[in-house]
Enzyme design. Structure first.
Site, PDB file in Angstrom:
ATOM      1  CE  LYS A 100      -3.809   2.571   5.704  1.00 40.64           C
ATOM      2  NZ  LYS A 100      -2.571   2.872   5.198  1.00 40.64           N
TER       3      LYS A 100
HETATM    4  N1  GLU Z   1       0.095   0.561   4.047  1.00 40.79           N
HETATM    5  C1  GLU Z   1       0.860   1.367   3.240  1.00 40.79           C
HETATM    6  C2  GLU Z   1       0.866   2.907   3.357  1.00 40.79           C
HETATM    7  O1  GLU Z   1       0.093   3.277   4.358  1.00 40.79           O
HETATM    8  C3  GLU Z   1       1.161   0.669   1.883  1.00 40.79           C
HETATM    9  C4  GLU Z   1       0.018   0.876   0.969  1.00 40.79           C
HETATM   10  C5  GLU Z   1       0.109   0.237  -0.318  1.00 40.79           C
HETATM   11  O2  GLU Z   1       1.270  -0.397  -0.796  1.00 40.79           O
HETATM   12  O3  GLU Z   1      -0.746   0.191  -1.145  1.00 40.79           O
HETATM   13  O4  GLU Z   1       1.147   3.564   2.330  1.00 40.79           O
END
Ligand code: GLU
Length: 476
Positions: free
Chosen positions: A107
């Site tokens: 993240k």
């Molecule tokens: N930000 C989204 C999540 O928390 C999508 C993550 C992604 O598509 O890699 O799942």
């Protein structure tokens, strides 16, 4: 947002992890290896804007590399910090394992209020952040693939992809370096709505199981169910829109940053969204009662509560007043570990974040595969499928003529049956399948073990088991 005597977001995720891990038989040391975050990179960089140098702080955290690339969004918000990014990276590991997308968890975040900058300034900042990450392989099609999250969207992903491509001019797979891109920059149909669509599919699957509904004291179908949504951003908006327009649910409450709307007869999601776009918030919206104290509406009577905004909104200070018998966590970490315990004791059923909001990363996976295969889904099969269907339709037409008035084809059968699936239909079908299967794997653990009281613990058990198998296969 959380009460002061509560653990931090990351500690909250760890507590939930520990609760599940204590019910498993993991080899000593492996539990610790899975829980800890592998690395967090902090970058501070300067950008010259409006004649001054502005310094920004960003993070990219890699929680687990049991599978690569690692995957997870990049958030733009002033509250971004290392603890939050690490908690979110850990959730990505478990989320990807639960819905079987072949990624580790990561993240990222940038401390910024995006509303304070012009578009060209945001582009400069984003490109610089992407440069810092890409040169350390923290953006890379085979190592680390970011995506949108709070405060970012298709536009930022397009800038990042372009920045990576400029730095890696001979990488034929450069488009696969981030997902959530616009269609014309290598994106996939249905990605923007994917997380909200996933919430809808998750609830549909929940309502296919009378035993599970019973645990929440609910029965029947989604049709007519009273729903309160917190946050009408990309996820909350799409979830509320699909549930009300396609499943007949009634959106009785909408909570936003400037208060909440409540109307027991239902609120029209699309018109509230248009109101927000025009006026910046929900205040003044005519067809519902507005209360300035938005949080109180979380505690209103309803069948389904959808927290789709920030982490920690249901915490020790309000958990015992939450009336909804079913909570579906559209946001990441909206219920703290302490609140989770209170709600569990009350018998509230919680469909946990790592499952509920996995629609985004699932469709990101399809986008990544599309980018690596360099072809749109359905391009090779669609017309061939139509041609085969044509054969059946012409036989049925022959029968129709032969049987005269005794039988005829339903009026819209031909048009519906003939049409081969396009990319959007394939994406929806893949997402629906993923959400069904992942729910079933959780509920199996939930129902088959006496020591598993809730879906969250079941979800962690399924996810940890898969991650541990993958580590063991690597010799750990
Ligand atoms: N930000 C989204 C999540 O928390 C999508 C993550 C992604 O598509 O890699 O799942």
């Amino acid at each position: 947002m959380t009460a002061t005597n509560e653990p931090s977001f990351r500690e909250s995720v760890d507590l939930m992890f520990n609760r599940a891990a204590s019910l498993m038989d993991l080899p000593p040391g492996l539990e610790e290896k899975i829980r800890v975050c592998n690395a967090t990179y902090t970058v501070r960089f300067g950008v010259r804007l409006r004649g001054d140098i502005h310094t920004f702080t960003g993070y990219r955290s890699v929680h687990s590399e049991h599978m690569e690339p690692v995957k997870g969004g990049i958030r733009y918000a002033t509250a971004v910090n290392q603890d939050e990014v690490e908690a979110l990276a850990a959730l990505m590991t478990y989320k990807c394992a639960l819905v079987e997308t072949p990624f580790g968890g990561s993240k990222g975040g940038l401390c910024i209020d995006p509303r304070k900058y012009e578009e060209h300034e945001l582009e400069q900042i984003t490109r610089r952040f992407a440069y810092e990450l890409a040169k350390r392989d923290l953006i890379n099609p085979s190592q680390n693939v970011p995506a949108p999250d709070m405060g970012t969207g298709e536009r930022e992903m397009a800038w990042m992809a372009d920045q990576y491509a400029r730095m890696n001019t001979t990488d034929i797979n450069s488009r696969a370096c981030v997902t959530g891109k616009p269609l014309n920059a290598g994106g996939i149909a249905g990605r923007v709505e994917a997380t909200g669509r996933g919430i809808q599919y998750a609830l549909r699957e929940f309502f296919r199981h009378p035993e599970d509904m019973q645990k929440a004291g609910l029965s029947g179908k989604l049709d007519g169910k009273r729903v309160i949504v917190q946050g009408l951003g990309n996820v909350g908006y799409h979830a509320a829109k699909f549930l009300s327009e396609e499943d007949g649910s009634k959106i009785v409450g909408i909570i936003e940053w400037d208060g909440a709307l409540y109307n027991p007869d239902g609120i029209d999601v699309e018109s509230v969204r248009q109101w927000i776009v025009k006026h910046g918030g929900v205040s003044g919206y005519p067809d519902a009662t507005h209360s300035a104290e938005g949080g109180a509406v979380l505690e209103e009577d309803c069948d389904i509560l959808v927290p789709a905004a920030l982490e920690g909104v249901i915490n020790l200070s309000n958990a015992d007043r939450i009336k909804a018998p079913l909570i579906i966590e559209a946001a990441n970490g909206p219920v703290t570990a302490g609140a989770d315990e209170i709600l569990r004791k009350k018998g509230t059923v919680i469909i946990p974040d790592m499952y509920a909001n996995a629609g985004g990363v699932t469709v990101s996976y399809f986008e990544w595969v599309k980018n690596l295969s360099h072809i749109r889904f359905g391009r090779m099969q669609r017309r061939q499928e139509e041609a085969r269907h044509e054969l059946i339709v012409s036989e049925l037409e022959r029968l129709d003529r032969y049987l005269g008035d005794a039988w005829s084809m339903s009026p819209d059968f031909k048009a519906k049956y003939l049409r081969g699936a396009d990319e959007l239909e394939l994406v929806r079908s893949g997402l629906d399948d993923t959400m069904r299967i992942a729910y079933q794997s959780m509920r199996e653990v939930w129902h088959s073990r006496d020591d598993v009281e809730d879906l969250r613990t079941a979800a962690y058990i399924v996810a940890i088991d898969r991650v541990s198998k993958s580590y063991r296969a690597k010799g750990l």
